[in-house]
Structures are given as C-alpha cells and as structure tokens.
Design a protein around this motif. Structure first.
Motif, mmCIF file in Angstrom:
data_model
loop_
_atom_site.group_PDB
_atom_site.id
_atom_site.type_symbol
_atom_site.label_atom_id
_atom_site.label_comp_id
_atom_site.label_asym_id
_atom_site.label_seq_id
_atom_site.Cartn_x
_atom_site.Cartn_y
_atom_site.Cartn_z
ATOM 1 N N UNK A 33 -11.699 3.614 3.697
ATOM 2 C CA UNK A 33 -12.611 2.627 3.137
ATOM 3 C C UNK A 33 -12.428 2.307 1.664
ATOM 4 N N UNK A 34 -11.369 2.812 1.080
ATOM 5 C CA UNK A 34 -11.103 2.523 -0.328
ATOM 6 C C UNK A 34 -10.318 1.225 -0.453
ATOM 7 N N UNK A 35 -10.484 0.574 -1.590
ATOM 8 C CA UNK A 35 -9.613 -0.538 -1.938
ATOM 9 C C UNK A 35 -8.450 0.102 -2.682
ATOM 10 N N UNK A 36 -7.445 0.465 -1.918
ATOM 11 C CA UNK A 36 -6.270 1.134 -2.473
ATOM 12 C C UNK A 36 -5.228 0.077 -2.805
ATOM 13 N N UNK A 37 -4.697 0.165 -4.015
ATOM 14 C CA UNK A 37 -3.822 -0.873 -4.524
ATOM 15 C C UNK A 37 -2.453 -0.282 -4.850
ATOM 16 N N UNK A 38 -1.405 -0.727 -4.146
ATOM 17 C CA UNK A 38 -0.073 -0.192 -4.421
ATOM 18 C C UNK A 38 0.500 -0.736 -5.732
ATOM 19 N N UNK A 70 6.467 3.391 -1.917
ATOM 20 C CA UNK A 70 7.839 3.016 -1.577
ATOM 21 C C UNK A 70 7.894 1.755 -0.723
ATOM 22 N N UNK A 71 8.954 0.997 -0.894
ATOM 23 C CA UNK A 71 9.185 -0.164 -0.020
ATOM 24 C C UNK A 71 9.539 0.286 1.387
ATOM 25 N N UNK A 109 6.201 -7.082 -3.848
ATOM 26 C CA UNK A 109 5.044 -7.970 -3.993
ATOM 27 C C UNK A 109 3.956 -7.649 -2.982
ATOM 28 N N UNK A 110 4.335 -6.975 -1.889
ATOM 29 C CA UNK A 110 3.378 -6.578 -0.868
ATOM 30 C C UNK A 110 3.874 -5.293 -0.221
ATOM 31 N N UNK A 145 1.412 -4.627 -7.107
ATOM 32 C CA UNK A 145 1.500 -5.052 -8.498
ATOM 33 C C UNK A 145 2.570 -4.253 -9.233
ATOM 34 N N UNK A 146 3.222 -4.877 -10.220
ATOM 35 C CA UNK A 146 4.297 -4.202 -10.941
ATOM 36 C C UNK A 146 3.803 -3.156 -11.945
ATOM 37 N N UNK A 147 2.516 -3.243 -12.290
ATOM 38 C CA UNK A 147 1.945 -2.324 -13.280
ATOM 39 C C UNK A 147 0.439 -2.252 -13.068
ATOM 40 N N UNK A 148 -0.188 -1.280 -13.693
ATOM 41 C CA UNK A 148 -1.648 -1.179 -13.624
ATOM 42 C C UNK A 148 -2.299 -2.375 -14.309
#
Length: 157
Positions: free
Chosen positions: A43-48, A25-26, A54-55, A62-65
């Motif tokens: 310690x994970x590279x977690x990607x929203x 969520x924003x 945008x951040x 990212x808008x999609x996988x």
C-alpha cells in the motif's frame, strides 16, 4: 510484524506512505526491485529511482530524488556502496530525514562515507536488512534472515 513489536526506527521509516527506492534494476532481479514490489503490495507509493529508466515495475521512474514530484518521506538505498554517499547528500539537500541502507550479507549498500554523512546531516539511518523483513506477510526466508541478522547486529532489533 505488529508495529508495536517493530523497531522504532523501522516504524518511523515506514510511517510515511511515499518511499523512494534507489537502485531499482531494469532487469527486475535485484533486492531493490523486490523491495519496490513489496512496498507497492503493502500500500505504499513506492517510487523507483534509476537514472537509466523511465518506467520500472509499471511505475514512473526518476533519475534522481530531486526529480520526484512532491518529494518523499524516506529513501531505501539499495545501490552500489559507491553511490550511497551521493544519495545521502541528495537526501540532505531535499530535507529527507529517513534512509535505510540495504544489507543482507556483506556490506550491501553501506559505505563509511554515507554513514558519516547521515550523522553530519541529522538523517536517521537504518543500517542493514530491508522492509521485506518487517512488512506482513513476511516470508520464511526473510523471517530467518531477520532473526539471524538481529542476533549479529546486521538488522534493526
């Protein structure tokens, strides 16, 4: 929780260090936001993933996988259940074989169609709970929810 005591499917999900979190969520007040923060602290590279930001949490969003450079090992699905099927379909196209559907109470992010797609595409799906129940240190609330959820079949055991 020691990895030797962790359910095998949870171990497999957490084995890769790049995990996308769909549904962040924003506002930063959703389960997905909490999961993202815990993964980052662990310690994970977690990607929203959120098509409207945008951040998030100081991380590029990212808008999609498909838009994530370098891909990911697994996807935490903490979206509305109406969106979970499209996330699973995107995982299938990208060759992502590990998904985890968030659920603490109620249906969470789970949809019958998304589960059927996981089975059809050979995607290992964890149904219920979340990494906060397994990544140390586990707070007392998540320990209790894990204990209760494992007894009623809503959390991996």
């Amino acid at each position: 929780m020691e990895s030797s005591k962790m359910p095998q499917n949870v171990q497999a999900f957490l084995a890769g260090k790049r995990i996308a979190v769909a549904g962040v969520s924003r506002k930063g007040d959703t389960a997905a936001s909490h999961i993202l923060r815990k993964l980052l602290k662990s310690g994970y590279e977690a990607i929203p993933v959120n098509p409207h930001a945008q951040e998030l949490e100081g991380q590029p969003c990212y808008p999609s996988l498909e838009a994530i450079p370098g891909g990911v090992h697994a996807v935490m699905i903490a979206t509305n259940p109406d969106v979970s099927l499209s996330v699973v379909e995107e995982c299938a196209v990208l060759g992502i074989r590990h998904v985890w559907f968030h659920r603490s109470f109620g249906d969470g992010s789970i949809s019958v169609e998304a589960l059927g797609a996981c089975e059809a595409f050979g995607i290992d799906a964890i149904i219920g709970g979340c990494p906060l129940m397994f990544l140390e240190p586990v707070d007392i609330v998540h320990k209790c929810i894990r204990w209760f959820g494992q007894r009623n079949g809503n959390v991996p055991a």
